[in-house]
Design a protein around this motif. Structure first.
Motif, short mmCIF file in Angstrom:
data_model
loop_
_atom_site.label_atom_id
_atom_site.label_comp_id
_atom_site.label_asym_id
_atom_site.label_seq_id
_atom_site.Cartn_x
_atom_site.Cartn_y
_atom_site.Cartn_z
N THR A 1 0.80 -1.22 0.00
CA THR A 1 0.00 0.00 0.00
C THR A 1 0.84 1.27 0.00
N ASP A 2 2.03 1.24 0.57
CA ASP A 2 2.88 2.44 0.65
C ASP A 2 4.05 2.26 -0.32
N SER A 3 4.09 3.09 -1.36
CA SER A 3 5.09 2.91 -2.41
C SER A 3 6.48 3.43 -2.03
N ALA A 4 6.60 4.07 -0.87
CA ALA A 4 7.90 4.61 -0.44
C ALA A 4 8.75 3.50 0.19
N ILE A 5 9.05 2.50 -0.62
CA ILE A 5 9.80 1.37 -0.09
C ILE A 5 11.28 1.54 -0.36
N TYR A 6 12.09 0.93 0.50
CA TYR A 6 13.54 0.92 0.34
C TYR A 6 13.97 -0.29 -0.48
N ASN A 7 13.35 -1.44 -0.20
CA ASN A 7 13.58 -2.62 -1.00
C ASN A 7 12.45 -3.62 -0.80
N LEU A 8 12.47 -4.67 -1.61
CA LEU A 8 11.48 -5.74 -1.52
C LEU A 8 12.24 -7.05 -1.61
N GLN A 9 11.85 -8.00 -0.77
CA GLN A 9 12.51 -9.29 -0.74
C GLN A 9 11.48 -10.39 -0.92
N TRP A 10 11.86 -11.41 -1.70
CA TRP A 10 11.07 -12.62 -1.84
C TRP A 10 11.78 -13.75 -1.07
N PHE A 11 10.97 -14.51 -0.31
CA PHE A 11 11.49 -15.63 0.46
C PHE A 11 10.67 -16.89 0.11
N ARG A 12 11.30 -18.04 0.36
CA ARG A 12 10.53 -19.28 0.39
C ARG A 12 10.65 -19.88 1.79
N GLN A 13 9.58 -20.56 2.20
CA GLN A 13 9.58 -21.20 3.50
C GLN A 13 9.03 -22.61 3.34
N ASP A 14 9.85 -23.58 3.67
CA ASP A 14 9.42 -24.97 3.65
C ASP A 14 8.78 -25.29 5.00
#
Lengths: 112, 112
Positions: A26-39
């Protein structure tokens, strides 16, 4: 307050297919974005990190894109394999606050 | 290179008992995080350390939770007394200059 949404909550696809997982914030003022996987029963494994100045990142069969203006990111998985079955979480960091705000994840099942 | 180490992996206690979790971050990572993950949810930040200083503990229930990071390396998270609602997975993460967060395997706490 930043809110992260992942749809769908669960996805099943046959082995070999390409697929896309979605993440919105919702807030576009992001510093970064991370994708994770969780088993199941395990911790989180970092897959890809996209800085706010970047549009995409690639690692092997994975490609993540970022569109800050629309508040969206996608994780593209090519040629899916049964070993890709896991829960995939996206999380964002906002400027001035280094905590990650997570979505609730997409549980992916690859059918052999 | 060793990842984030957490112990114990599992803990079962009765309500009102104390419990402690230990975390050893990746060598050289100055920032350490404790997250709480409930079933089917994404992790939520409890506390963030920069070296030995707690810079964000706004989400830590201070009446029963405490944390410390002696010498800016290992960290301990304590709950005293534990309540039934504290049953969850407690995750530790660390990050370096780039702010990509790496997670440990977590401690699964069950309060009976």
């Amino acid at each position: 307050k930043q809110e992260v949404t992942q749809i769908p909550a669960a996805l099943s696809v046959p082995e070999g297919e390409n697929l896309v997982l979605n993440c919105s914030f919702t807030d576009s003022a992001i510093y970064n974005l991370q994708w994770f996987r969780q088993d199941p029963g395990k911790g989180l494994t970092s897959l890809l990190l996209i800085q706010s100045s970047q549009r995409e990142q690639t690692s092997g069969r994975l490609n993540a894109s970022l569109d800050k203006s629309s508040g969206r990111s996608t994780l593209y998985i090519a040629a899916s394999q049964p070993g890709d079955s896991a829960t995939y979480l996206c999380a964002v960091t906002n400027f001035g606050n280094e905590k990650l705000t997570f979505g609730t994840g997409t549980r992916l099942t690859i059918i052999p | 290179e060793a990842g984030v180490v957490q112990s114990p992996r599992y803990k079962i206690i009765e309500k009102k008992q104390p419990v402690a979790f230990w975390c050893n971050p990746i060598s050289g990572h100055n920032t350490l995080y404790w997250y709480l993950q409930n079933l089917g949810q994404g992790p939520e930040l409890l506390i963030r350390y920069e070296n030995e200083e707690a810079v964000d503990d706004s989400q830590l229930p201070k009446d029963r939770f405490s944390a410390e990071r002696l010498k800016g390396v290992d960290s301990t998270l304590k709950i005293q007394p534990a309540e039934l609602g504290d049953s969850a997975v407690y995750l530790c993460a660390s990050s370096g200059r780039v702010n990509e967060q790496f997670f440990g395997p977590g401690t699964r706490l069950t309060v009976l």
